[in-house]
Design a protein around this motif. Structure first.
Motif, PDB file in Angstrom:
ATOM      1  N   THR A  25       1.720   9.208  -6.026  1.00  0.00           N
ATOM      2  CA  THR A  25       2.093  10.651  -5.798  1.00  0.00           C
ATOM      3  C   THR A  25       3.407  11.033  -6.683  1.00  0.00           C
ATOM      4  OG1 THR A  25       1.539  10.186  -3.409  1.00  0.00           O
ATOM      5  CG2 THR A  25       3.028  12.216  -3.791  1.00  0.00           C
ATOM      6  N   MET A  34       0.709  -1.180  -0.088  1.00  0.00           N
ATOM      7  CA  MET A  34      -0.216   0.114  -0.049  1.00  0.00           C
ATOM      8  C   MET A  34       1.021   1.212  -0.089  1.00  0.00           C
ATOM      9  SD  MET A  34      -3.157   0.825   0.183  1.00  0.00           S
ATOM     10  CE  MET A  34      -3.970   2.509   0.346  1.00  0.00           C
ATOM     11  N   ALA A  35       1.734   1.224   0.753  1.00  0.00           N
ATOM     12  CA  ALA A  35       2.768   2.402   0.705  1.00  0.00           C
ATOM     13  C   ALA A  35       3.495   2.690  -0.418  1.00  0.00           C
ATOM     14  CB  ALA A  35       3.712   2.328   2.103  1.00  0.00           C
ATOM     15  N   PHE A  36       3.948   1.557  -1.192  1.00  0.00           N
ATOM     16  CA  PHE A  36       4.536   1.866  -2.279  1.00  0.00           C
ATOM     17  C   PHE A  36       3.611   2.334  -3.223  1.00  0.00           C
ATOM     18  CE2 PHE A  36       5.631  -0.076  -6.584  1.00  0.00           C
ATOM     19  CZ  PHE A  36       7.043   0.516  -6.665  1.00  0.00           C
ATOM     20  N   VAL A  53       1.077   4.451  -2.957  1.00  0.00           N
ATOM     21  CA  VAL A  53       0.981   5.766  -2.765  1.00  0.00           C
ATOM     22  C   VAL A  53       2.008   6.506  -3.269  1.00  0.00           C
ATOM     23  CG1 VAL A  53       0.629   7.451  -0.782  1.00  0.00           C
ATOM     24  CG2 VAL A  53      -0.610   5.363  -0.681  1.00  0.00           C
ATOM     25  N   THR A  54       3.386   6.178  -2.898  1.00  0.00           N
ATOM     26  CA  THR A  54       4.313   6.725  -3.177  1.00  0.00           C
ATOM     27  C   THR A  54       4.611   6.766  -4.766  1.00  0.00           C
ATOM     28  OG1 THR A  54       5.465   5.722  -1.162  1.00  0.00           O
ATOM     29  CG2 THR A  54       6.972   6.673  -3.064  1.00  0.00           C
TER      30      THR A  54
END
Length: 53
Positions: A9, A1-3, A5-6
């Motif tokens: 963005t 999930m963090a990947f 979002v990055t």
């Protein structure tokens, strides 16, 4: 999930400001994260501020 979002963005920033400036900012951030200490980060800035010219 963090990947995800990055990635999203970074893509949006690349579309807005251009791919090269976003890549350079990311590379600078990566190099700053790999610095062994704060002295390595502050030395170029202090040399630039204190140099005559």
């Amino acid at each position: 999930m963090a990947f995800a979002v990055t990635l999203i963005t970074g893509g949006r920033l690349g579309d807005r400001f251009g791919h090269r400036p976003v890549f350079v900012a990311g590379a600078a951030s990566l190099l700053a994260g790999c610095a062994p200490g704060t002295g390595v980060l502050l030395a170029p800035a202090s040399r630039r501020v204190c140099s005559p010219g």
